[in-house]
Enzyme design. Structure first.
Site, PDB file in Angstrom:
ATOM      1  N   CYS A   1     -27.989 -30.322 -25.275  1.00 25.78           N
ATOM      2  CA  CYS A   1     -28.088 -31.784 -25.250  1.00 25.78           C
ATOM      3  C   CYS A   1     -26.681 -32.254 -24.920  1.00 25.78           C
ATOM      4  O   CYS A   1     -25.708 -31.774 -25.530  1.00 25.78           O
ATOM      5  CB  CYS A   1     -28.522 -32.324 -26.611  1.00 25.78           C
ATOM      6  SG  CYS A   1     -28.324 -34.123 -26.774  1.00 25.78           S
TER       7      CYS A   1
ATOM      8  N   GLU B   1     -23.239 -40.446 -31.229  1.00 31.35           N
ATOM      9  CA  GLU B   1     -23.140 -41.880 -30.921  1.00 31.35           C
ATOM     10  C   GLU B   1     -22.151 -42.540 -31.883  1.00 31.35           C
ATOM     11  O   GLU B   1     -21.292 -43.326 -31.472  1.00 31.35           O
ATOM     12  CB  GLU B   1     -24.514 -42.555 -31.062  1.00 31.35           C
ATOM     13  CG  GLU B   1     -25.558 -42.140 -30.033  1.00 31.35           C
ATOM     14  CD  GLU B   1     -25.344 -42.766 -28.659  1.00 31.35           C
ATOM     15  OE1 GLU B   1     -24.740 -43.847 -28.569  1.00 31.35           O
ATOM     16  OE2 GLU B   1     -25.780 -42.150 -27.668  1.00 31.35           O
TER      17      GLU B   1
END
Ligand code: DGL
Length: 268
Positions: free
Chosen positions: A186, A153
């Site tokens: 992921c 992120e």
């Protein structure tokens, strides 16, 4: 189903962009919208019932607004859990992403596979079933970690990746008998592939992005012959507007998103 309809890509955060890029490479003119539950992340830490209800509620809300041809759940933590419930609620194709354990077992030379995913995904029965079915002859090592989600992120917000910390997390695999094949289980983690390989130079990484793009292509191809491509706004739906989102916006613009809309979870 028609290419006049958009598709909807869903993740808890920026990770779905790794899948989105693969889909857009296959279909550059396709109208894709992106939904990210940045208020609810990290999904790998949520309990099963919250994750199922939250993801389904948000996806159903955006589906009602954009009428997509199909939905891509570009999140392993969600896909390994919510697909049966979501498919019951939606009358359209739902494509999920699951850890690339089958190709990893095929590609590994030393038959030692590392599964790098969120704590939720490494612990899921779905993941164990994939191991039992496709990698029974392999030694499996797991690292379940949410810090890497935050690192990805931050990277897309323009911040440097903390390499020493990443190396520390991956240290169990840096020994001589470590895995030669790392499953990035992921969708955030392919965004850190360069840094992961910097920490584990002897290994190679594998993810599910291209496989998902192929699945989407196969589902859309019949429509491609009859429908004209129709490029419109590509909306980024978010559950929270904050400073990090503002810093990430240039990454989304680069990926082809054109505007932001906020949506709120209806769960208390
Ligand atoms: N990108 C997600 C996945 O593939 C989840 C990250 C998170 O929110 O924990 O698992």
């Amino acid at each position: 189903m028609s290419l006049r309809q958009p598709i909807l890509v869903f993740d808890s955060g920026v990770g779905g962009l790794s899948v989105w890029q693969a889909i857009r490479l296959a279909y550059p003119e396709l109208t894709c919208h992106y939904l990210m539950d940045n208020e609810g992340q990290p999904y790998g830490e949520l309990d099963d019932s919250t994750l199922i209800r939250r993801a389904c509620d948000l996806i159903m809300q955006v589906v009602a607004q954009v009428n997509p041809a199909l939905v891509v759940v570009a999140c392993n933590s969600a896909s390994t859990l919510v697909l049966p419930t979501l498919r019951k609620q939606l009358d359209l194709p739902v494509v999920g992403v699951v850890p690339a354990i089958k190709p990893a077992a095929f590609q590994s030379s030393n038959k030692h596979i590392g599964i790098l995913a969120t704590p939720g995904t490494v612990a899921r029965a779905y993941t164990q079933a994939l191991i039992d079915e496709f990698a029974a002859d392999c030694r499996i090592s797991r690292i379940g970690n949410s810090e890497l989600v935050g690192m990805a992120e931050d990277k897309l917000a323009g911040r440097a990746v903390n390499l020493p910390r990443l190396a520390e997390i991956l240290a169990p695999w840096s020994q001589g008998d470590g895995p030669d094949t790392i499953v990035l289980g992921c969708t955030h983690f392919p965004l850190l592939a360069t840094e992961i390989i910097e920490c584990l130079p002897a290994a190679h990484c594998i993810d599910s992005g291209e496989a998902i793009a192929r699945r989407v292509t196969n589902l859309l191809l019949p429509a491609a012959n009859t429908a004209k491509l129709d490029v419109k706004e590509r909306t980024l739906w978010v559950t929270k507007q904050d400073q990090r989102l503002a810093q990430q916006w240039s990454s989304f613009l680069l990926a082809g998103l054109t505007q932001i809309q906020v949506i709120k979870s209806r769960l208390t």
